[in-house]
Design a protein around this motif. Sequence first.
Motif, PDB file in Angstrom:
ATOM      1  N   ILE A 118      60.064  44.220  44.172  1.00 35.02           N
ATOM      2  CA  ILE A 118      59.125  44.774  43.947  1.00 35.02           C
ATOM      3  C   ILE A 118      58.311  44.453  42.220  1.00 35.02           C
ATOM      4  CG2 ILE A 118      56.872  46.494  44.311  1.00 35.02           C
ATOM      5  CD1 ILE A 118      58.626  45.817  46.609  1.00 35.02           C
ATOM      6  N   THR A 119      57.334  44.472  41.955  1.00 37.61           N
ATOM      7  CA  THR A 119      56.511  44.012  40.888  1.00 37.61           C
ATOM      8  C   THR A 119      55.704  44.994  40.397  1.00 37.61           C
ATOM      9  OG1 THR A 119      58.267  41.932  40.849  1.00 37.61           O
ATOM     10  CG2 THR A 119      55.640  42.603  38.813  1.00 37.61           C
ATOM     11  N   ILE A 120      55.577  45.774  39.976  1.00 36.79           N
ATOM     12  CA  ILE A 120      54.023  46.686  39.729  1.00 36.79           C
ATOM     13  C   ILE A 120      53.433  45.256  38.580  1.00 36.79           C
ATOM     14  CG2 ILE A 120      53.249  48.415  38.634  1.00 36.79           C
ATOM     15  CD1 ILE A 120      54.591  48.616  42.008  1.00 36.79           C
ATOM     16  N   GLN A 127      49.000  50.234  30.605  1.00 34.36           N
ATOM     17  CA  GLN A 127      50.669  49.332  29.758  1.00 34.36           C
ATOM     18  C   GLN A 127      50.896  50.900  29.986  1.00 34.36           C
ATOM     19  OE1 GLN A 127      51.149  45.685  28.044  1.00 34.36           O
ATOM     20  NE2 GLN A 127      49.159  44.678  28.832  1.00 34.36           N
ATOM     21  N   SER A 128      49.484  51.511  28.909  1.00 36.95           N
ATOM     22  CA  SER A 128      50.214  52.712  28.429  1.00 36.95           C
ATOM     23  C   SER A 128      50.681  53.674  29.219  1.00 36.95           C
ATOM     24  CB  SER A 128      49.431  53.246  27.491  1.00 36.95           C
ATOM     25  OG  SER A 128      48.140  54.121  28.308  1.00 36.95           O
ATOM     26  N   LEU A 132      52.904  54.931  36.667  1.00 37.59           N
ATOM     27  CA  LEU A 132      52.150  55.158  37.358  1.00 37.59           C
ATOM     28  C   LEU A 132      53.118  54.400  38.289  1.00 37.59           C
ATOM     29  CD1 LEU A 132      48.319  54.827  36.061  1.00 37.59           C
ATOM     30  CD2 LEU A 132      49.116  56.791  37.361  1.00 37.59           C
ATOM     31  N   GLY A 133      53.377  53.186  37.753  1.00 40.73           N
ATOM     32  CA  GLY A 133      54.368  52.626  38.627  1.00 40.73           C
ATOM     33  C   GLY A 133      56.042  52.580  39.207  1.00 40.73           C
ATOM     34  N   GLN A 156      61.410  48.201  33.538  1.00 44.05           N
ATOM     35  CA  GLN A 156      59.880  47.698  32.479  1.00 44.05           C
ATOM     36  C   GLN A 156      60.534  46.060  32.047  1.00 44.05           C
ATOM     37  OE1 GLN A 156      57.490  49.481  31.826  1.00 44.05           O
ATOM     38  NE2 GLN A 156      55.964  48.202  32.019  1.00 44.05           N
ATOM     39  N   ASP A 157      59.738  45.252  32.420  1.00 46.68           N
ATOM     40  CA  ASP A 157      59.820  43.685  31.973  1.00 46.68           C
ATOM     41  C   ASP A 157      58.516  42.812  31.173  1.00 46.68           C
ATOM     42  OD1 ASP A 157      61.033  41.639  31.940  1.00 46.68           O
ATOM     43  OD2 ASP A 157      60.648  40.820  33.953  1.00 46.68           O
ATOM     44  N   GLY A 158      58.775  43.490  30.091  1.00 46.05           N
ATOM     45  CA  GLY A 158      56.958  43.021  29.590  1.00 46.05           C
ATOM     46  C   GLY A 158      55.931  43.739  30.400  1.00 46.05           C
ATOM     47  N   ARG A 159      55.083  43.436  31.294  1.00 45.60           N
ATOM     48  CA  ARG A 159      53.833  43.684  31.248  1.00 45.60           C
ATOM     49  C   ARG A 159      54.451  44.273  32.581  1.00 45.60           C
ATOM     50  NH1 ARG A 159      48.588  39.842  29.824  1.00 45.60           N
ATOM     51  NH2 ARG A 159      48.915  41.240  27.588  1.00 45.60           N
ATOM     52  N   ASN A 160      55.308  44.321  33.385  1.00 45.76           N
ATOM     53  CA  ASN A 160      55.724  44.712  34.712  1.00 45.76           C
ATOM     54  C   ASN A 160      56.618  45.605  34.388  1.00 45.76           C
ATOM     55  OD1 ASN A 160      53.158  42.513  35.500  1.00 45.76           O
ATOM     56  ND2 ASN A 160      55.171  40.714  35.599  1.00 45.76           N
TER      57      ASN A 160
END
Length: 234
Positions: A118-120, A127-128, A132-133, A156-160
């Motif tokens: 599952i990728t958010i 990003q802040s 939420l994710g 967390q993985d970068g923007r995801n």
Amino acid sequence: MSTEPRINDRIRVPEVRLVGPSGEQVGIVPLAKALELAQEYDLDLVEVAATARPPVCKLMDYGKFKYESAMKAREARKNQAHTVIKEMKLRPKIDPHDYDTKKGHVVRFLKQGDKVKITIMFRGREQSRPELGFRLLQRLANDVQDLGFVESSAKQDGRNMIMVLGPHKKKTEAMAEARALADARKAERQGRTADAAEGDDADAAVETENAVAEAEAVEDAAEVEQPAEASQDA
């Protein structure tokens, strides 16, 4: 290099340790004697342990043996389970309808015995708000907890933000259940077809009986009318 065993006259040793057709130990015998026994039984002499001293040979139907071995290997490949990692991407502010659709796909993947990544995906100011994710991933994990478990926690993985769900059910079990369900549905369809055919036969029988009854009624009426006409003539 061929991996098939040597058979019959391709065996080039003076003596062999012979095993009979039923697995009984015959003992060490000259190669000529082993070939003679193979001919008597109408079987092949097959070298099953070439590195032994002397080599171990068995009396068998080699063609049948190869066929059965191929069928077993085919069945093993058929039942072999390859766990696949599916991926489902969500946005942190996903609307309820889209969430239900995505969750339905996750449920289907888990039922099939596959893992789900599952990728958010966060964009811009999202990003802040990593919470939420995280909350969305927790919600999804809770919604499918009967079918799967969190194999890799949210990170967390970068923007995801990524989480991996693993199925409770093994791939082989899922495949077996799917085949059983397909067989049951097929049997049900065949049963309905047979019932429909029986119903058609019954309807045809009723129509035939009615036609016969009508014909008999007409004949009876004709028999009654004939004497009456005779008396008028008189």
